[in-house]
Write a protein that holds these residues in place. Sequence first.
Motif, PDB file in Angstrom:
ATOM      1  N   GLU A   1      53.614 -15.584  32.247  1.00  0.00           N
ATOM      2  CA  GLU A   1      54.144 -15.780  30.893  1.00  0.00           C
ATOM      3  C   GLU A   1      53.178 -16.603  30.043  1.00  0.00           C
TER       4      GLU A   1
ATOM      5  N   LEU B   1      52.469 -12.487  29.124  1.00  0.00           N
ATOM      6  CA  LEU B   1      53.332 -11.403  29.617  1.00  0.00           C
ATOM      7  C   LEU B   1      54.793 -11.726  29.297  1.00  0.00           C
ATOM      8  N   SER B   2      55.599 -10.676  29.157  1.00  0.00           N
ATOM      9  CA  SER B   2      57.045 -10.893  29.027  1.00  0.00           C
ATOM     10  C   SER B   2      57.566 -11.349  30.394  1.00  0.00           C
TER      11      SER B   2
ATOM     12  N   ASP C   1      57.659  -8.366  32.759  1.00  0.00           N
ATOM     13  CA  ASP C   1      56.334  -7.936  33.220  1.00  0.00           C
ATOM     14  C   ASP C   1      55.753  -8.961  34.205  1.00  0.00           C
TER      15      ASP C   1
ATOM     16  N   GLU D   1      57.417  -8.448  37.496  1.00  0.00           N
ATOM     17  CA  GLU D   1      56.915  -7.223  38.134  1.00  0.00           C
ATOM     18  C   GLU D   1      55.526  -7.487  38.744  1.00  0.00           C
ATOM     19  N   ALA D   2      54.691  -8.219  37.992  1.00  0.00           N
ATOM     20  CA  ALA D   2      53.342  -8.528  38.489  1.00  0.00           C
ATOM     21  C   ALA D   2      53.429  -9.452  39.714  1.00  0.00           C
TER      22      ALA D   2
ATOM     23  N   HIS E   1      47.981 -11.716  35.424  1.00  0.00           N
ATOM     24  CA  HIS E   1      47.968 -11.218  34.036  1.00  0.00           C
ATOM     25  C   HIS E   1      46.971 -10.073  33.862  1.00  0.00           C
ATOM     26  N   ASP E   2      46.581  -9.460  34.995  1.00  0.00           N
ATOM     27  CA  ASP E   2      45.691  -8.298  34.953  1.00  0.00           C
ATOM     28  C   ASP E   2      44.420  -8.603  34.145  1.00  0.00           C
TER      29      ASP E   2
END
Length: 313
Positions: A91, A95-96, A99, A102-103, A140-141
């Motif tokens: 976050e 990210l939400s 998300d 999920e990550a 966070h990719d």
Amino acid sequence: MSKRFGSQQALDSLTLTVRPGEISGFVGGNGAGKTTAMRIGVGVLAPDGGQVLWGDAPVGRLESARFGYMPEERGLYPRMTVARQLVYLGELHGLSRADAREAMVRWTERLRITQHRDKRVNTLSLGNQQRVQLAAALVHDPEVLILDEPFSGLDPLAVDDMSDVLRDKAAQGVPVLFSSHQLELVEQLCDRVAIVRAGRRVAFGTLDELRPAEAGGQVYVEVEGAREDWPARCPAAAGFQALQQGVLVDLAAGRDENDLLLEAVRHGTVRQLRRHVPSLAELFRDLVEPARETPPGGTGAESRSRDLDGVSA
Ligand SMILES: Nc1ncnc2c1ncn2[C@@H]1O[C@H](COP(=O)(O)OP(=O)(O)OP(=O)(O)O)[C@@H](O)[C@H]1O
């Protein structure tokens, strides 16, 4: 990049280029400046001189938020559970909540720490804390991945997991840079290697590029039943060095390993004969050790250099 701490010049005009889709290894002795350079790279430390560019543009706070960084001093919140920590860091990077969750699920599965999700980080073994730290760098990719000694203290299976993740990220086009003292690993994983000594880059390139041209002319031979100095009586040998098992022979000009083989069999039974390819550890010693013999007044950094991207550093 240049950086000084008091009287200590930690980095002295060090330049490093990390390319998309490549894994770059960053090696150097203790205190050579690797951590300092990586901290500047990810924006947690300001350089005294120089700058960090992404493409042609300077990296600011917004850009560096898209980097993934695994620090050497593991920077996790020790009392937070693994899951909360990863969601929180996701976050923080924009990210939400959904998300980030999920990550967190994806990376804890991938790094085989699902069973530790609800545990506090400080109750995990060091190796598992390191897996969490890697997940934190990836959650966070990130578009760039910079890791400070990610392999230190890992067991062989964890080394394999870490290696797979770095390879996958590079295959997705992410530039990956990591520091390590485990030179065999660096040799296996990296497309390119930078060697730094006393804050200066002394070598940068692929392993093939870093190998000196004369290295192609060395042959390792084991001859059973031969006198230790048998190559001294071989015209194909210009010089040799006795090793524990065999000898390392410098081929004479215009001779190849076949010439040497024909001469070696006269001295005993040839058990092994192969071209000698210097390992990264040998190259490292070759490039870094001369610093210890620096005459007074010299910095040592001028003694040898094998730098291959045309940037003086
Ligand atoms: N915060 C600091 N304050 C003072 N000196 C520092 C600081 N950080 C680094 N240095 C000094 O800068 C030099 C480079 O240190 P750095 O940690 O970057 O080396 P390194 O290559 O990562 O070493 P190692 O392999 O031991 O981790 C060293 O001489 C170190 O003592």
